[in-house]
Scaffold this motif. Structure first.
Motif, PDB file in Angstrom:
ATOM      1  N   GLU A 127      49.225  36.293  23.376  1.00  0.00           N
ATOM      2  CA  GLU A 127      49.087  34.849  23.233  1.00  0.00           C
ATOM      3  C   GLU A 127      50.325  34.315  22.545  1.00  0.00           C
ATOM      4  O   GLU A 127      50.561  34.583  21.358  1.00  0.00           O
ATOM      5  CB  GLU A 127      47.829  34.503  22.434  1.00  0.00           C
ATOM      6  N   LYS A 147      51.246  33.328  18.609  1.00  0.00           N
ATOM      7  CA  LYS A 147      50.318  33.959  17.673  1.00  0.00           C
ATOM      8  C   LYS A 147      50.562  35.462  17.543  1.00  0.00           C
ATOM      9  O   LYS A 147      49.659  36.206  17.161  1.00  0.00           O
ATOM     10  CB  LYS A 147      48.870  33.691  18.104  1.00  0.00           C
ATOM     11  N   ASP A 190      51.880  38.836  15.883  1.00  0.00           N
ATOM     12  CA  ASP A 190      52.001  39.282  14.500  1.00  0.00           C
ATOM     13  C   ASP A 190      52.631  40.670  14.510  1.00  0.00           C
ATOM     14  O   ASP A 190      52.106  41.586  15.156  1.00  0.00           O
ATOM     15  CB  ASP A 190      50.618  39.333  13.846  1.00  0.00           C
ATOM     16  N   GLN A 206      58.199  34.596  14.958  1.00  0.00           N
ATOM     17  CA  GLN A 206      57.917  33.990  13.660  1.00  0.00           C
ATOM     18  C   GLN A 206      59.117  33.198  13.144  1.00  0.00           C
ATOM     19  O   GLN A 206      58.965  32.126  12.562  1.00  0.00           O
ATOM     20  CB  GLN A 206      57.524  35.077  12.654  1.00  0.00           C
ATOM     21  N   CYS A 234      54.706  27.096  22.107  1.00  0.00           N
ATOM     22  CA  CYS A 234      55.880  27.103  21.227  1.00  0.00           C
ATOM     23  C   CYS A 234      57.163  27.388  22.004  1.00  0.00           C
ATOM     24  O   CYS A 234      58.215  26.813  21.693  1.00  0.00           O
ATOM     25  CB  CYS A 234      55.683  28.123  20.107  1.00  0.00           C
TER      26      CYS A 234
END
Length: 335
Positions: free
Chosen positions: A92, A95, A97, A166, A191
Motif C-alpha cells: 500500500e 504506508k 514501514d 518515509q 503520495c
C-alpha cells in the motif's frame, strides 16, 4: 534547437563549435534581450521539489532489480514449494514501514522478526504447517538456501523502498505544499502521484500564471507527459507520440486504470445504463472526480458494453488527458 537552426541557416549538419556558439549568442539576444521567453532558460527549482524528485527516482530504480529477484525466486519455487510459486505481496503506497517486512518472504528466509515487528504467531504457524504438509506429500523439494537468500534480498528491497518513501513523505508534508494537497484531495491521489505532480507544477504561479490560461493548460499537459505530437511523412499512416515527463505520464495512466477504470462501470441496461461504482472505487465525492467518472464511462462503454483493444487504449489515453486538464483547472483556481 541549435542543431536544427544550424542545418536551416548553414545548410549543413556538420558539427562546428564556433558556429554553434554564434547561434547560441543569437538565441540569447532574440529570446532574452529582445523578447524574453522563459522556455529557453534554466530555472532553479525549490530545493524541496528537487528532493521529492530524487526520492521518486530512487524508488523507481528499485523496481527493476526487485522484480527480477521476485521472478527468479518464484521460478525456483515452482519445483521447491509449488503452492507458493504464485504468491503476491500487497503493498500500500504511502504506508510502507522498514520495520515491517513482507510476511511470506520474511518467513521464507527465516527473517521472522525485525526491530519491534514480528510475524504474527498465527501466520507463522500457518506457513509452517503448509510447508510441512507439502514436503510430506512430495509436493516440492523444499526451499533451498539460494531461494532463501533471494527472499532475503526481496525483504531488503522492501526496506530500502520504505526508507525512501518515509523521506518522501517528510517533504510532501511541508506547509508550503498545503494548498496543492487541498487540490489533490479532490482527486484522491496517493503520495507518489502527488510527488510527481509537484515536480511538474511548483511554483504554479511563476510557471503558468504568466501565460494565457489556454497556453498554460497546454504547457501543463506537456509537462505531465501528455503533450501529443504527430509526425507525417507523406504516407497514409501517421505516427503519434507523447512528449514530456514519461514518469508523470505513466503515473497518471496508472491512476486512471487503478482508480477510475476499476472503480467505475456502466450498468447493463437498454440505452446504455447508469454509471455505477465497484468495490474498488476509491475516488472522493467531489465534482472533479464525478466528471472524470462520467468522461471515462462515455469513452470506454458503447451500448452498455466495455470496449476493448485499440478503443480501450484510446479511452485510457483520453481520460489521462482529461485528468490533466481537470487538475490544471483546479490548480488555476486554488487559493
Amino acid at each position: 534547437m541549435i542543431k536544427d537552426t544550424r542545418k536551416s541557416y548553414g545548410g549543413t549538419s556538420n558539427k562546428s563549435d564556433p558556429y554553434d556558439a554564434l547561434l547560441m549568442v543569437a538565441t540569447y539576444f532574440q529570446h532574452y534581450q529582445i523578447a524574453y521567453d522563459r522556455r529557453y532558460w534554466v530555472r532553479e527549482r525549490p530545493p524541496e521539489v528537487a528532493k521529492i524528485e530524487q526520492c521518486l527516482r530512487d524508488i523507481g530504480s528499485f523496481n527493476k532489480p526487485r522484480t527480477q529477484t521476485i521472478n527468479q525466486a518464484k521460478s525456483r519455487l515452482v519445483y521447491e514449494f509449488p503452492a507458493k510459486a504464485k504468491v503476491r505481496v500487497k503493498k500500500e503506497s504511502g504506508k510502507l514501514d522498514p520495520d515491517k517486512l513482507p510476511a511470506w518472504w520474511g518467513w521464507a528466509c527465516g527473517w521472522t522478526s525485525q526491530g519491534s515487528w514480528e510475524i504474527p504467531k498465527g501466520i507463522k504457524t500457518k506457513f509452517d504447517n503448509e510447508y510441512a504438509k507439502a514436503i510430506a506429500a512430495g509436493e516440492g523439494t523444499g526451499i533451498s538456501e539460494v531461494t532463501a537468500r533471494l527472499a532475503q534480498q526481496i525483504c531488503m528491497w522492501h526496506q530500502s523502498e520504505a526508507m525512501v518513501e518515509q523521506e518522501l513523505l517528510s517533504y510532501l508534508n511541508l506547509p508550503e505544499f498545503d494548498c496543492y494537497h487541498r487540490v489533490f484531495d479532490k482527486f484522491g491521489f496517493g503520495c507518489r502521484e502527488r510527488g510527481w505532480l509537484l515536480t511538474r507544477c511548483v511554483p504554479f504561479d511563476e510557471m503558468f500564471k504568466c501565460l494565457p490560461k489556454s497556453k498554460a493548460m497546454r504547457r501543463f499537459r506537456q509537462l505531465c507527459g501528455l503533450g501529443a505530437t504527430q509526425v507525417q511523412s507523406g504516407k497514409a499512416d501517421t505516427r503519434s507520440s507523447f512528449t514530456g515527463s514519461k514518469e508523470t505520464r505513466s503515473t497518471l495512466h496508472q491512476f486512471v486504470v487503478r482508480a477510475i477504470e476499476r472503480g467505475t462501470h456502466r450498468e447493463q441496461k437498454p440505452g446504455g445504463g447508469a454509471i455505477a461504482t465497484t468495490p474498488y472505487d476509491c475516488l472522493p465525492k467531489s465534482p472533479e472526480a464525478h466528471s472524470l467518472r462520467v468522461y471515462w464511462v462515455t469513452r470506454a462503454y458503447h451500448k452498455g458494453n466495455k470496449v476493448s483493444g485499440a478503443a480501450l487504449k484510446a479511452a485510457r489515453n483520453a481520460t489521462s488527458r482529461k485528468l490533466a486538464e481537470t487538475l490544471f483547472k483546479a490548480l488555476w483556481d486554488m487559493r
